[in-house]
Design a protein around this motif. Sequence first.
Motif, mmCIF file in Angstrom:
data_model
loop_
_atom_site.group_PDB
_atom_site.id
_atom_site.type_symbol
_atom_site.label_atom_id
_atom_site.label_comp_id
_atom_site.label_asym_id
_atom_site.label_seq_id
_atom_site.Cartn_x
_atom_site.Cartn_y
_atom_site.Cartn_z
ATOM 1 N N LEU B 332 -10.066 -4.379 4.043
ATOM 2 C CA LEU B 332 -11.517 -5.075 4.034
ATOM 3 C C LEU B 332 -11.745 -5.488 5.470
ATOM 4 N N LEU B 333 -12.709 -5.223 6.256
ATOM 5 C CA LEU B 333 -12.870 -5.710 7.620
ATOM 6 C C LEU B 333 -11.885 -5.697 8.347
ATOM 7 N N GLY B 334 -10.708 -4.468 8.225
ATOM 8 C CA GLY B 334 -9.754 -4.417 9.139
ATOM 9 C C GLY B 334 -8.651 -5.152 8.394
ATOM 10 N N GLU B 335 -8.488 -5.897 7.313
ATOM 11 C CA GLU B 335 -7.339 -6.532 6.858
ATOM 12 C C GLU B 335 -7.057 -5.671 5.778
ATOM 13 N N ASP B 336 -5.489 -5.334 5.500
ATOM 14 C CA ASP B 336 -5.174 -4.742 4.323
ATOM 15 C C ASP B 336 -5.137 -5.613 3.193
ATOM 16 N N VAL B 337 -5.794 -5.456 2.107
ATOM 17 C CA VAL B 337 -6.064 -6.217 1.048
ATOM 18 C C VAL B 337 -5.436 -5.601 -0.233
#
Lengths: 382, 521
Positions: B332-337
């Motif tokens: 999500l927006l580059g962050e691994d969630v």
Amino acid sequence: MGSAVIVRPSLGVRARRLGFAIAQPVGSVVIALIIGAIIMIAFGFDPIKGYGGLFRYAFLSEFNITVTILNSVPLVFTGLAVAFAFRCGLFNIGAEGQLLVGSLFAGWLGTLIHLPMILTVPILLVTGSVMGALWALLPGVLKATTGAHEVITTMMMSWIGLYLTSYLVKNVLMDPRSTIPASNRITEQADLLTLDKVFPFLFGRPTRLHIGVFIAIAVAVFIWYLLTRTSLGFSVRAVGSNPFAAEAGGVRVSRSIVVSLLISGALAGLAGTVEILGLHHRVFDRFSAGYGFTGITVALLAKNHPLGVIPAALLFGALTNGGAGMQLAADIPIDIVDVLSGVIIFLVAAEEIVKGFGRRRAKRQAAAQALALSSGDEGAVA
Amino acid sequence: MQAISESPPRVGGDAGDIVVRLTEISKFFPGVVANDRVNLDLRRGEIHALLGENGAGKTTVMNVLYGLYGPDGGVIEVEGHSVRIKSPNAALALGIGMVHQHFMLIPRFTIVENVVLGHEPRTRFGALDLFEARRKLVELSERFGLAVDPDRRVEDASVGMQQRAEILKALYLGAKVLILDEPTAALAPQEVDDLFATIRSLTDGGLSIFFITHKLEEVIEISDRVSVIRAGRVVETFDTARTTKEELAHRMVGREVVLRVEKTAHTVGEPVLEVENLSATDHRGLTAIDGISFTVGAGEIVGIAGVDGNGQRELEEVIFGLQKHTGGRILLLGEDVSRLDVRKRIDRGIGLIPQDRQRRGLVLDFDLVENVLLGNQWRALYSRPLGIDYSYLREQAGEAVEEFDIKTPSVEVDASTLSGGNQQKLILAREIRRGPKLLLAAQPTRGLDVGAIEFVHRQLLELREHGVAILLISYELEEVLSLADRILVLYEGAIALEVSGDDAVREEIGLAMTGGSRRNG
């Protein structure tokens, strides 16, 4: 009126809602009393004399009302214990064991420590609730991880607790000079103050009523606040009503389950601890008169409302006390009290029966209202 | 209990032969007029559609006819005789059967057992005699082309077969008039075609049918006449051949309705959701999502098309964190969630409109206020050191109700009292007001009427304008085609086809949905 949304209903509406909520349990009790009377007549007893005796021995003297209130105090705690778990969708029927284990360890510690009262009482109350909570921890963890049903596990833990405390009282804690299985006296610094000491202007002579009464009320208010006004309480209730939606709402469901059972166990542990510190001052073998089980009844009658638990506990406190009076006054077997509580539970559980009357009336009124409206000018009510 | 006599049926001139006539039927519930002097009639052998929005009172008036509710006024005539129908059994004795939207079958029983339930045939010795019942059931099933396996347990039968079993039960009990309440709601497109064929064979066989629906296409396709019901009243009854969808929609909602919302062209921003090689299993542990990758950009609606059961449910749950994935990543927006729990994902800006709104989306016995709180309970917006700020929350709930035009007498009524469309609006209000960066909208308009569908579509397009990334999962191809900027077809857990919304070719998508084609990119 267009789009105006009623954000806060009027006081009158809310009062009526409260009235509706109370009507059902109260109605159940009234019907139970009527059925009890019919049973008495059927067996040749005089219900007026019987209930008269019940009422007199439950309320009509300082001594009697004291006993009634003292009976109710542990029931407030166990009622809260069961009600709290219920709100999370859990049926903690093992409150009795949590109560015994909690109070045993609190009492035990009480025979060992020597600290000023201001420290002793809180320490022991905390000990009792922590141990009660620990006794509910395993069922909570099992439920959260494996789905093992809490009705089974809390009940099993309850029996383990019962025999464990019994063994410890008889073999480890027992006062060698005592003829009955009981521990040494708990330090006097742990005795809950009696009300004549707290309010000397209200009580002319010594009374057995102790500040546990106020602790019970305060805890009930606290639990009500916790359930209805905090995010923890909200999460617990959401899990109880719809765990799937709760999960999608970011509630950690398994954690809520464990926390609820811990709080439930703590309340049960508190029940026994207050009882011991306030009245017995020793740990007796099996001192609890089934408070954990009666707590289930109390919670049911209270419809799991923390504040409703107080009058419900008072009712059952009065019934046990007054039942003896009924026997004395009218020679009616005390067992009729069990019949009464059985009928009350049946009626509370079978909601629809009592509610049906009210609903049919409400429906008729609404119909009349709607008709009046539609015959006026424009019809449909939004 | 027999109320029909052998008297000859009354012939009502050119109106034909009237089987059932409802005159001035009214029904009140506390605070609501559900039916207000409703007049309806049913001609022999016709399909009479009752069209209306959710909560318009279509089902209520049919429940009155079926004896589930006593009317508070009005007259029911069956075959020209005025009757009082006090229970479904009385209705059945008069030859009136009803198939509810939610089937009333016992999952553990076989179909034949369900059909005889309540009217069990006995042998001379009082034992259950399924033999005769089974024979009769098979005969009916063949006569009307209602294919069922009488010995299959209901829990093992498809939804379509369960529905046929319900219809057969009514026929078995001698129904001549059949009430079908939203019969297509639970069916797959192919099953709908089968159902319509069945319905035609029933009317050919002399049955008369009330067909409750809120779908315009169905009315046009299947009905002979249609009565539009709004706010408890019959607005008008049309011959279906002499009306149009637009006219019906207008009469049904009471205003002009845009059946297909206009979408403005605009550019897509940075990727918000990036799914990389994502895999997941279903509840049986079988592969449900098989290493799929896609992105959704800011201000983009990506539509997942496909037939139910091809991994849509798992995709929804895995992206929101309700179910663990078995491989791959979700950014999500580059962050691994992909390892965060639901609460953290909500905090990162994911919103969910779940396809199972009553189970996942709402706590039905909480009031509107607390349903608005759900998913916000820990957030500083409402949470104060001493607990939740309920007075502020109530204000916010009131605003949500106004902004999303949720029809309710107060914010302190249980969510269960709202109609389906209003429940969905409540969920939308909660999720949109939270200000999501990514919105998962799964079946956002299922079961909603045209007015509510238009509302939901407008909301989604408005979010798109505001740069929200939207993943739209829908089994309604029309919906995907009208909203999505890009379309992915999910088939057996993999992406069978990816097309842009502009060059979306219906036939090609339809083929891919059934596994017929595999084009890359």
